[in-house]
Design an enzyme around this catalytic site. Structure first.
Site, PDB file in Angstrom:
ATOM      1  N   LYS A  33      60.379  46.109  74.645  1.00 55.07           N
ATOM      2  CA  LYS A  33      60.813  47.572  74.451  1.00 55.07           C
ATOM      3  C   LYS A  33      60.473  47.831  73.098  1.00 55.07           C
ATOM      4  O   LYS A  33      59.857  49.121  72.850  1.00 55.07           O
ATOM      5  CB  LYS A  33      62.058  47.902  74.803  1.00 55.07           C
TER       6      LYS A  33
ATOM      7  N   ASP B 130      66.288  54.782  79.512  1.00 58.14           N
ATOM      8  CA  ASP B 130      67.395  54.169  79.823  1.00 58.14           C
ATOM      9  C   ASP B 130      68.483  54.852  79.280  1.00 58.14           C
ATOM     10  O   ASP B 130      69.535  54.631  80.051  1.00 58.14           O
ATOM     11  CB  ASP B 130      67.333  52.802  78.747  1.00 58.14           C
TER      12      ASP B 130
ATOM     13  N   ALA C 162      71.814  45.142  70.157  1.00 54.91           N
ATOM     14  CA  ALA C 162      71.089  46.001  69.182  1.00 54.91           C
ATOM     15  C   ALA C 162      69.658  45.978  69.421  1.00 54.91           C
ATOM     16  O   ALA C 162      68.835  46.485  68.662  1.00 54.91           O
ATOM     17  CB  ALA C 162      71.357  45.622  67.529  1.00 54.91           C
TER      18      ALA C 162
ATOM     19  N   GLY D 177      66.420  47.110  72.526  1.00 54.07           N
ATOM     20  CA  GLY D 177      65.881  48.281  72.744  1.00 54.07           C
ATOM     21  C   GLY D 177      66.766  49.182  73.665  1.00 54.07           C
ATOM     22  O   GLY D 177      66.878  50.475  73.551  1.00 54.07           O
TER      23      GLY D 177
ATOM     24  N   ASN E  48      76.566  43.043  66.869  1.00 57.19           N
ATOM     25  CA  ASN E  48      75.438  42.209  67.292  1.00 57.19           C
ATOM     26  C   ASN E  48      75.925  40.816  66.611  1.00 57.19           C
ATOM     27  O   ASN E  48      76.110  40.885  65.602  1.00 57.19           O
ATOM     28  CB  ASN E  48      74.333  42.949  66.884  1.00 57.19           C
TER      29      ASN E  48
ATOM     30  N   ALA F 234      74.046  40.644  62.226  1.00 58.18           N
ATOM     31  CA  ALA F 234      74.412  41.850  61.814  1.00 58.18           C
ATOM     32  C   ALA F 234      73.472  42.660  61.076  1.00 58.18           C
ATOM     33  O   ALA F 234      73.615  44.078  61.180  1.00 58.18           O
ATOM     34  CB  ALA F 234      75.743  41.450  60.723  1.00 58.18           C
TER      35      ALA F 234
ATOM     36  N   ARG G 222      70.824  43.388  62.356  1.00 62.11           N
ATOM     37  CA  ARG G 222      70.017  44.386  63.636  1.00 62.11           C
ATOM     38  C   ARG G 222      70.997  45.624  63.828  1.00 62.11           C
ATOM     39  O   ARG G 222      70.584  46.703  64.068  1.00 62.11           O
ATOM     40  CB  ARG G 222      69.695  43.435  64.378  1.00 62.11           C
TER      41      ARG G 222
ATOM     42  N   TYR H  23      72.180  43.711  85.934  1.00 59.29           N
ATOM     43  CA  TYR H  23      72.470  43.761  87.142  1.00 59.29           C
ATOM     44  C   TYR H  23      71.802  42.980  88.055  1.00 59.29           C
ATOM     45  O   TYR H  23      72.216  42.724  89.316  1.00 59.29           O
ATOM     46  CB  TYR H  23      71.869  45.130  87.825  1.00 59.29           C
TER      47      TYR H  23
ATOM     48  N   GLY I 224      75.153  47.361  86.569  1.00 57.38           N
ATOM     49  CA  GLY I 224      73.977  48.031  85.976  1.00 57.38           C
ATOM     50  C   GLY I 224      72.695  48.413  86.951  1.00 57.38           C
ATOM     51  O   GLY I 224      71.823  49.148  86.877  1.00 57.38           O
TER      52      GLY I 224
ATOM     53  N   GLN J  18      67.099  55.562  85.833  1.00 54.86           N
ATOM     54  CA  GLN J  18      66.272  55.369  84.764  1.00 54.86           C
ATOM     55  C   GLN J  18      64.856  55.500  85.282  1.00 54.86           C
ATOM     56  O   GLN J  18      64.017  55.917  84.747  1.00 54.86           O
ATOM     57  CB  GLN J  18      66.496  54.270  83.703  1.00 54.86           C
TER      58      GLN J  18
END
Length: 302
Positions: free
Chosen positions: A91, A127, A151, A153, A173, A176, A178, A241, A262, A269
């Site tokens: 992404k 998203d 952290a 996409g 995350n 860190a 990111r 999901y 999800g 989306q």
């Protein structure tokens, strides 16, 4: 593929038929790029919508290795594809490769829905909107404090969408730096150390797993103990999901928290991309949900 044999049979020139889908030289093509991509139910969803709306279209899974995304996009555009969805791990690279971006994609710093127009790649990010629409459909109020794990996409898109709806966003995350880069890009938010977020959970209204933890049912995280500080009224959402009931959601349910899987996000989306590629805005209706839920159940991923 069907058809009678023998000299009297009309040949199916460039055409394949099956499961109610016809593919010929006029078929509109789109797909989903990922590595791996076999977990994606997007092909099932989009092809269902093609059948329902009688669209001459087809949507296919496209496994593309890391480092090959740029080449794949050029090839697909040259081959006549209308566009693609992009999933893990492409992404953020897709964002960088776009010739043009929507304001939503710029805000999210990621692109998951691409259109090919006269050799140009136009990127959008659906998203965040899909995530929020799914929460609202499950009765979750978009307010207060939201803690997002991850952290990448999808996390960027979810964080931007929640901020735009007035939530105070916290990011945690494993790496860190990111998380810090994400907060800087958003222009707001707070970074929590990965080892510290469980102790701050009592301050949160919403916990979001925007990582791949739990995908495929991997139960390698002690979610039950990590959720101990959560307070009554906490909502827990997972963008994963496959399975629908991830280890995180199971642990959250055991503690009495509201949970949102999800699958609804996937459906919500997907609507904008389908409209761009195939010319129809489908509904996130019960039939769309059921066809995916039943497939997951058949594969033991419910």
């Amino acid at each position: 593929m069907g058809g009678a044999s023998g000299p009297s049979a009309a040949p199916l020139l460039g055409k394949t038929e099956g499961d109610g889908v016809t593919i010929d030289g006029r078929t509109r093509l789109a797909g989903v790029i990922g590595w791996p991509v076999d977990h994606s139910r997007s092909p099932m969803l989009h092809n269902h919508w093609c059948r329902v709306h009688q669209v001459n279209g087809a949507y296919v899974p496209l496994p593309v290795k890391p480092g090959q995304l740029e080449m794949a996009l050029k090839g697909l555009a040259a081959a006549g594809f209308r566009g693609v969805n992009v999933t893990i791990p492409h992404k953020e690279e897709a964002f960088r490769l776009c010739d043009e971006l929507t304001e939503t994609a710029r805000r999210a710093g990621a692109a998951n829905t691409l259109r090919f127009v006269e050799g140009r790649v136009i990127g959008d990010c659906t998203d965040g909107t899909g995530f929020c629409d799914n929460l609202l459909a499950h009765g979750v109020r978009l307010e207060g404090r939201a803690l997002i794990l991850g952290a990448g996409g999808a996390a960027r898109a979810v964080a931007a969408a929640l901020q735009d709806r007035g939530c105070e966003v916290f990011i945690s995350n494993r790496t860190a730096s990111r998380a810090e880069a994400l907060v800087q890009a958003l222009g707001a938010g707070t970074v929590l150390d990965w080892t510290d977020w469980p102790s701050r959970l009592g301050e949160m209204n919403l916990l979001v797993n925007a990582t791949s933890l739990g995908m495929g049912g991997r139960d390698d995280t002690a979610w039950s103990s990590l959720l101990q500080k959560g307070q009554e009224g906490l909502s827990v959402a997972d963008i994963v999901y496959t399975p629908r009931q991830t280890p995180l959601l199971k642990a959250a349910q055991e503690r009495g928290f509201r949970t949102v899987d999800g699958l609804g996000m996937l459906i919500c989306q997907a609507r904008a991309g389908f409209q761009e590629w195939f010319g129809v805005l489908p509904e996130a209706d019960e039939a769309s949900f059921d066809i995916l839920a039943q497939d997951l159940a058949r594969h033991g991923l419910s």
